[in-house]
Design an enzyme around this catalytic site. Sequence first.
Site, PDB file in Angstrom:
ATOM      1  N   GLY A  42       0.776  -1.236   0.000  1.00 23.36           N
ATOM      2  CA  GLY A  42       0.000   0.000   0.000  1.00 23.36           C
ATOM      3  C   GLY A  42       0.806   1.283   0.000  1.00 23.36           C
ATOM      4  N   ASP A  98       0.367   3.618   4.068  1.00 27.97           N
ATOM      5  CA  ASP A  98      -0.708   4.300   3.346  1.00 27.97           C
ATOM      6  C   ASP A  98      -1.862   4.636   4.288  1.00 27.97           C
ATOM      7  OD1 ASP A  98      -1.243   1.590   3.650  1.00 27.97           O
ATOM      8  OD2 ASP A  98      -2.254   1.376   1.723  1.00 27.97           O
ATOM      9  N   ASP A 101      -5.603   1.666  10.326  1.00 27.15           N
ATOM     10  CA  ASP A 101      -7.003   1.316  10.556  1.00 27.15           C
ATOM     11  C   ASP A 101      -7.135   0.892  12.030  1.00 27.15           C
ATOM     12  OD1 ASP A 101      -9.391   0.195   8.418  1.00 27.15           O
ATOM     13  OD2 ASP A 101      -9.382  -0.637  10.428  1.00 27.15           O
ATOM     14  N   VAL A 151     -12.158   2.600   1.184  1.00 24.56           N
ATOM     15  CA  VAL A 151     -11.602   3.494   0.165  1.00 24.56           C
ATOM     16  C   VAL A 151     -10.485   2.811  -0.612  1.00 24.56           C
ATOM     17  CG1 VAL A 151     -12.198   5.683   1.257  1.00 24.56           C
ATOM     18  CG2 VAL A 151     -10.110   4.494   1.966  1.00 24.56           C
ATOM     19  N   ASP A 157      -6.080  -0.716  -1.958  1.00 25.85           N
ATOM     20  CA  ASP A 157      -6.691  -1.621  -2.924  1.00 25.85           C
ATOM     21  C   ASP A 157      -8.004  -2.222  -2.433  1.00 25.85           C
ATOM     22  OD1 ASP A 157      -5.347  -3.315  -0.923  1.00 25.85           O
ATOM     23  OD2 ASP A 157      -5.896  -4.965  -2.253  1.00 25.85           O
TER      24      ASP A 157
HETATM   25  C1  PRP Z   1      -3.261  -2.288   5.046  1.00 23.79           C
HETATM   26  C2  PRP Z   1      -2.454  -1.020   5.245  1.00 23.79           C
HETATM   27  C3  PRP Z   1      -1.787  -1.260   6.566  1.00 23.79           C
HETATM   28  C4  PRP Z   1      -2.806  -2.077   7.323  1.00 23.79           C
HETATM   29  C5  PRP Z   1      -3.536  -1.178   8.255  1.00 23.79           C
HETATM   30  O1  PRP Z   1      -2.434  -3.262   4.516  1.00 23.79           O
HETATM   31  O2  PRP Z   1      -1.518  -0.837   4.221  1.00 23.79           O
HETATM   32  O3  PRP Z   1      -0.579  -1.994   6.425  1.00 23.79           O
HETATM   33  O4  PRP Z   1      -3.691  -2.643   6.360  1.00 23.79           O
HETATM   34  O5  PRP Z   1      -4.501  -1.883   8.972  1.00 23.79           O
HETATM   35  P1  PRP Z   1      -4.491  -2.015  10.553  1.00 23.79           P
HETATM   36  O6  PRP Z   1      -4.196  -0.658  11.134  1.00 23.79           O
HETATM   37  O7  PRP Z   1      -5.884  -2.484  10.847  1.00 23.79           O
HETATM   38  O8  PRP Z   1      -3.462  -3.034  10.934  1.00 23.79           O
HETATM   39  P2  PRP Z   1      -2.953  -4.612   3.803  1.00 23.79           P
HETATM   40  O9  PRP Z   1      -2.828  -5.739   4.770  1.00 23.79           O
HETATM   41  O10 PRP Z   1      -4.296  -4.355   3.203  1.00 23.79           O
HETATM   42  O11 PRP Z   1      -1.861  -4.863   2.692  1.00 23.79           O
HETATM   43  P3  PRP Z   1      -1.421  -3.934   1.435  1.00 23.79           P
HETATM   44  O12 PRP Z   1      -0.585  -2.802   1.994  1.00 23.79           O
HETATM   45  O13 PRP Z   1      -0.617  -4.865   0.583  1.00 23.79           O
HETATM   46  O14 PRP Z   1      -2.678  -3.437   0.761  1.00 23.79           O
END
Ligand code: PRP
Length: 174
Positions: A42, A98, A101, A151, A157
């Site tokens: 991300g 990025d 959450d 989003v 993604d």
């Molecule tokens: C997303 C984002 C963070 C994480 C945040 O990554 O990039 O790393 O989730 O979520 P949290 O605060 O609830 O832990 P994802 O696992 O979707 O992987 P990506 O970066 O490859 O999209």
Amino acid sequence: MCDLGEILVSRERIREMVDEIAARINRDYAGEEILLVGVLKGAMIFLADLCRKLEVPLIIDFIIVSSYGQEASTSGVVLLRKDIDADIEGRHVIIVEDIIDTGVTLTYLKNVFEARGPASLKICTAFDKPSRRTVELVPDYCGIPIPDKFVVGYGLDYAGMFRHLPDLRVVKNI
Ligand code: PRP
């Protein structure tokens, strides 16, 4: 499949945010060398934009962590899929994300990195969903807080799609 909804954060606002964070980092780390650690996948676009606005000497490395897989919400389990190559000890480290959450991913990464003895460790994120936190985590450099909507774009993604979109957009019908 899903449909793309409205633009939540425009590319112009994102550019301003990157400029603001870069200016702060340039001030805070004047005279220092930093290690930027992008959390793939991300963070790739934010890191690419941010690093080109930085005027301090820096090294870039990446880590691959997965917490969501193909799901739209976190599994709560963090998997370290690829570690960084650089040595953290004694370095000024900034982890670049990025989005934050629940905070589970960065809490895990902070613990892993702190144990390696950095000179300092800070968290930088483009977007933040503070209402979703399940663990206490406050980013040092926080771009744009957003509401709890699914989003995509600017690195984020849905099932691997839409990371390339220049604006942050809401996803409908998921
Ligand atoms: C997303 C984002 C963070 C994480 C945040 O990554 O990039 O790393 O989730 O979520 P949290 O605060 O609830 O832990 P994802 O696992 O979707 O992987 P990506 O970066 O490859 O999209």
